[in-house]
Design a protein around this motif. Sequence first.
Motif, mmCIF file in Angstrom:
data_model
loop_
_atom_site.group_PDB
_atom_site.id
_atom_site.type_symbol
_atom_site.label_atom_id
_atom_site.label_comp_id
_atom_site.label_asym_id
_atom_site.label_seq_id
_atom_site.Cartn_x
_atom_site.Cartn_y
_atom_site.Cartn_z
ATOM 1 N N SER A 49 -9.165 4.806 3.128
ATOM 2 C CA SER A 49 -8.474 5.824 3.920
ATOM 3 C C SER A 49 -9.044 7.211 3.622
ATOM 4 C CB SER A 49 -6.979 5.797 3.585
ATOM 5 O OG SER A 49 -6.794 6.010 2.188
ATOM 6 N N CYS A 106 -0.062 1.481 10.375
ATOM 7 C CA CYS A 106 -0.432 0.272 9.644
ATOM 8 C C CYS A 106 0.807 -0.445 9.120
ATOM 9 C CB CYS A 106 -1.346 0.670 8.491
ATOM 10 S SG CYS A 106 -1.636 -0.667 7.333
ATOM 11 N N VAL A 160 -0.322 4.299 0.500
ATOM 12 C CA VAL A 160 -0.955 5.389 1.245
ATOM 13 C C VAL A 160 -0.138 5.755 2.492
ATOM 14 C CG1 VAL A 160 -3.053 6.071 2.498
ATOM 15 C CG2 VAL A 160 -3.239 4.914 0.305
ATOM 16 N N GLY A 161 0.494 4.756 3.087
ATOM 17 C CA GLY A 161 1.471 5.040 4.135
ATOM 18 C C GLY A 161 0.934 5.526 5.466
ATOM 19 N N CYS A 162 -0.226 5.033 5.882
ATOM 20 C CA CYS A 162 -0.711 5.387 7.226
ATOM 21 C C CYS A 162 0.322 4.864 8.230
ATOM 22 C CB CYS A 162 -2.068 4.747 7.497
ATOM 23 S SG CYS A 162 -3.285 5.146 6.246
ATOM 24 N N THR A 169 0.996 -2.737 6.782
ATOM 25 C CA THR A 169 1.022 -2.806 5.314
ATOM 26 C C THR A 169 1.650 -1.528 4.763
ATOM 27 O OG1 THR A 169 -1.053 -4.026 5.372
ATOM 28 C CG2 THR A 169 -0.369 -3.182 3.240
ATOM 29 N N GLY A 170 1.232 -0.381 5.315
ATOM 30 C CA GLY A 170 1.783 0.896 4.884
ATOM 31 C C GLY A 170 3.280 0.961 5.155
ATOM 32 N N CYS A 172 0.849 -1.204 0.000
ATOM 33 C CA CYS A 172 0.000 0.000 0.000
ATOM 34 C C CYS A 172 0.875 1.241 0.000
ATOM 35 C CB CYS A 172 -0.928 0.024 1.212
ATOM 36 S SG CYS A 172 -2.117 1.387 1.092
ATOM 37 N N GLY A 203 -3.790 -2.893 1.270
ATOM 38 C CA GLY A 203 -4.087 -2.031 0.140
ATOM 39 C C GLY A 203 -5.270 -1.111 0.339
HETATM 40 S S1 SF4 Z 1 -4.490 1.539 6.694
HETATM 41 FE FE1 SF4 Z 1 -5.142 0.898 4.645
HETATM 42 S S2 SF4 Z 1 -4.732 2.709 3.363
HETATM 43 FE FE2 SF4 Z 1 -3.561 3.017 5.248
HETATM 44 S S3 SF4 Z 1 -1.510 2.161 4.768
HETATM 45 FE FE3 SF4 Z 1 -2.744 0.526 5.718
HETATM 46 S S4 SF4 Z 1 -3.596 -0.617 4.005
HETATM 47 FE FE4 SF4 Z 1 -2.929 1.389 3.208
#
Ligand code: SF4
Length: 352
Positions: free
Chosen positions: A195, A123, A118-120, A125-126, A116, A165
């Motif tokens: 997001s 998170c 978006v980089g929160c 994944t980010g 992902c 994602g």
């Molecule tokens: S919370 Fe969702 S949008 Fe934000 S980085 Fe994680 S996966 Fe990506």
Amino acid sequence: MTTSERINLHDLAPAQLSATVGEVVSPPFRAKQIEEWLHLRGASSFDAMTNIPKELRAQLAERFSAAFPEVIERTTPAADGSQKYLFVLEDGNRIESVYMPMTDRTSICLSSQAGCAVGCTFCVTGFFGAGRNLTPSEMTGQFFTIAHEHAVPMEQMNVVFMGMGEPLLNLDHVVTTLDVFYRSIAPKRITISTSGIIPGIEELAKLPRRPNLAVSINAPDQKRREEIMPITKKYPLGELIATLKRYPTEKGRELTAEYVLLAGWNDSISDAVALAKLLRGLNVKVNAIPFNEDANLPAWMKRPTDVAIDRFVSTLVRSGVHVTVRRSKGRDIAAACGQLRGKSEPRKRSRV
Ligand code: SF4
């Protein structure tokens, strides 16, 4: 033809599938049988289509594929029964999905991207950075593979796009995937979590059949939201709320505002009051999500105490806000909200 050169029929929306299969198959009822195998039963090989003549199955396999991503790891079920799946895609990318059984229903949490951008900052994944969009077959494949393994009746099934994602940055493929799911699952049992990608929300609003929409809010003001969700600079909080006010919700349904609770940062009584004020006028419920700590995430991010969570929630309730608290499933297998990574080794954070 190699697998990657053949059209994967699971990448096609129902209307496209009829046209594509109808071109090579006759009589027409055979095409309908094949569609049912693919979209209703989630068959991942032509050999499984036992009511289709063998020669026709061989012809189909020459021209098309029906393959799903391969499961390379399943965790042992967690104490609450949830189980995390690691899939490998054809190009070697890895994604994760989560099976979450509940008393009256079962949810499967799907990834929509392999990473992902978006980089929160809360998170995992980010933290691991950007990846590519998943194809419809890679999304329906996660669902059907897990549903088959657990033999869950379709009428009990919920689907949530809350894995790896940002689904609204992969909207075309997500919409095709939704059209396939709608063959057997009602839109009200499917949720897309974003997001706050405003153009994507506006596109979703135009669809004739819409899933539930959940939006990560996480802070009651622009400045703090920017700190943990850099996407706020591009899509400011005020504009996001205005977009949600225009979003059409079906009778009996409401939007969800997700709010990750971080100890001492956004969990005070005044934060709850500010959040209630921000959401005023929206048909929305707040889903409070106590933060799931992870070694890859900033050390200052901590899960609030139960007392702080209760105080925050009861303040919202007193302000007239409908609230639920997500007791995250799968915490002991790192399958809870914001904990999916799809990769075993960290890599440099990257954003686009
Ligand atoms: S919370 Fe969702 S949008 Fe934000 S980085 Fe994680 S996966 Fe990506």
